[in-house]
Design an enzyme around this catalytic site. Sequence first.
Site, PDB file in Angstrom:
ATOM      1  NE  ARG A  35      93.379  29.697  -7.838  1.00 43.15           N
ATOM      2  CZ  ARG A  35      92.226  30.327  -7.710  1.00 43.15           C
ATOM      3  NH1 ARG A  35      91.788  31.116  -8.680  1.00 43.15           N
ATOM      4  NH2 ARG A  35      91.500  30.177  -6.626  1.00 43.15           N
ATOM      5  CE  LYS A 197      82.512  42.270   4.041  1.00 46.55           C
ATOM      6  NZ  LYS A 197      81.804  41.765   2.868  1.00 46.55           N
ATOM      7  N   GLY A 376      87.314  30.253  -1.595  1.00 43.72           N
ATOM      8  CA  GLY A 376      85.930  29.904  -1.272  1.00 43.72           C
ATOM      9  C   GLY A 376      85.662  28.410  -1.330  1.00 43.72           C
TER      10      GLY A 376
HETATM   11  C1  3PG Z   1      88.407  31.956  -7.151  1.00 45.62           C
HETATM   12  O1  3PG Z   1      89.444  32.552  -7.444  1.00 45.62           O
HETATM   13  O2  3PG Z   1      87.798  32.158  -6.095  1.00 45.62           O
HETATM   14  C2  3PG Z   1      87.915  30.909  -8.092  1.00 45.62           C
HETATM   15  O3  3PG Z   1      88.656  30.913  -9.277  1.00 45.62           O
HETATM   16  C3  3PG Z   1      86.440  31.074  -8.353  1.00 45.62           C
HETATM   17  O4  3PG Z   1      86.173  32.312  -8.910  1.00 45.62           O
HETATM   18  P1  3PG Z   1      84.743  32.993  -8.645  1.00 45.62           P
HETATM   19  O5  3PG Z   1      84.714  33.325  -7.184  1.00 45.62           O
HETATM   20  O6  3PG Z   1      84.695  34.195  -9.539  1.00 45.62           O
HETATM   21  O7  3PG Z   1      83.697  31.981  -8.991  1.00 45.62           O
END
Ligand code: 3PG
Length: 395
Positions: A35, A197, A376
């Site tokens: 990142r 899952k 996500g």
């Molecule tokens: C991740 O690594 O999924 C993102 O940086 C978002 O982080 P979070 O899920 O803690 O919001």
Amino acid sequence: MKTIQDYNFEGKKALIRVDFNVPLNDKMEVTDETRINAAIPTLKKILNDGGSCILMSHLGRPKDGPEDKFSLRHIVPNLGAKLGMPVKFADDCIGASAGDLASGLKGGEVLLLENVRFYKEETAGDKAFAEKLAKLGDIYVNDAFGTAHRAHASTTVAAKFFADKCCGYVMQAELENAQKVLDKAEKPFTAIMGGAKISDKIMIIEQLLDKVDHLIIGGGMSYTFFKAMGGQIGNSLVEADKLDLAKELISKAKEKGVDLQLPKDSIVADNFSNDANTQIADNYAIPEGFMGLDIGPESREVFSEIIESSKTILWNGPMGVFEMSNFAKGTNTIAQAVVRATENGGFSLIGGGDSAAAVNNLGYGDKVSYVSTGGGALLEYMEGKVLPGVAALES
Ligand code: 3PG
Ligand code: MG
């Protein structure tokens, strides 16, 4: 939505939301720089224009104010090395120190602010807090695709305080590559879903059933399907409340003419440990006391063949517990097949999180078409949800 190319940053202070939520080991060293590497072109463009960079990010999920293990200070050496220049650090993201450092910043300089999640106002999307952040810069740049699914102060609310705002190169590339897979996929299109899952992947699987030719399901979630079909799965992972859902997905795939591929066999172990006793088992008949921790040899072969003859590939989630060397072969074999498909002219998008880590650890990051920095966020985007971080740049 404006992009970073639409602006010349000469003499401007860019307030940039990056996603520097990177893994640290217990010595507080960064163990995956993906990142950080990804953000460099955006920062260089601004610096080369003669602008300055004020960077905001979160790190982890601090519960109650500042904590050393969540400090972005640990990232400073990595970022400085990548940029080949010193990076200033503000030990508070708002307040006098941040204000002074930001106002004193000259063109060509970089300032990293401390973790925005040290304030609960960040995740609450607090307006007053967002305004304090916004005061630090002249142009808002959002390059934090990995956090674009969060309607937080720095990712979304801060944008409202700027007339000039745009996405950075990471955000732009992520959206373009995801759209390529969703709207312009050349066929055959194969999606590979893994991980523990079904419940995490149900929405994306339903979306994909309308688009893909082959849907490969591996990893821990596959055992719920075998249980639902009447198999003996021993001690393998199962979501007992998702058996009906698994059956439903199987019949939906049939209806839509999608080739749903579940692994025929597994490497099973008598313990959740790299030193466990292992054997190969049919997924309908896993012996009592054993659990499936990786896909087996027949599955590796069948999956590889499908992947290698595909023109578009989307991969999210490992095939097994690849962090343990004895259960990494499935994930590694799939990664190799994706590389070969890409060499044959296919387009491959690797979803973030574990599958991205697996591909990068194998040194295949440059041998696939695109490795997403989002976990996500990518899933939510592909599920058809509006990402608040993206929407905020459009309004
Ligand atoms: C991740 O690594 O999924 C993102 O940086 C978002 O982080 P979070 O899920 O803690 O919001
Ligand atoms: Mg997350």
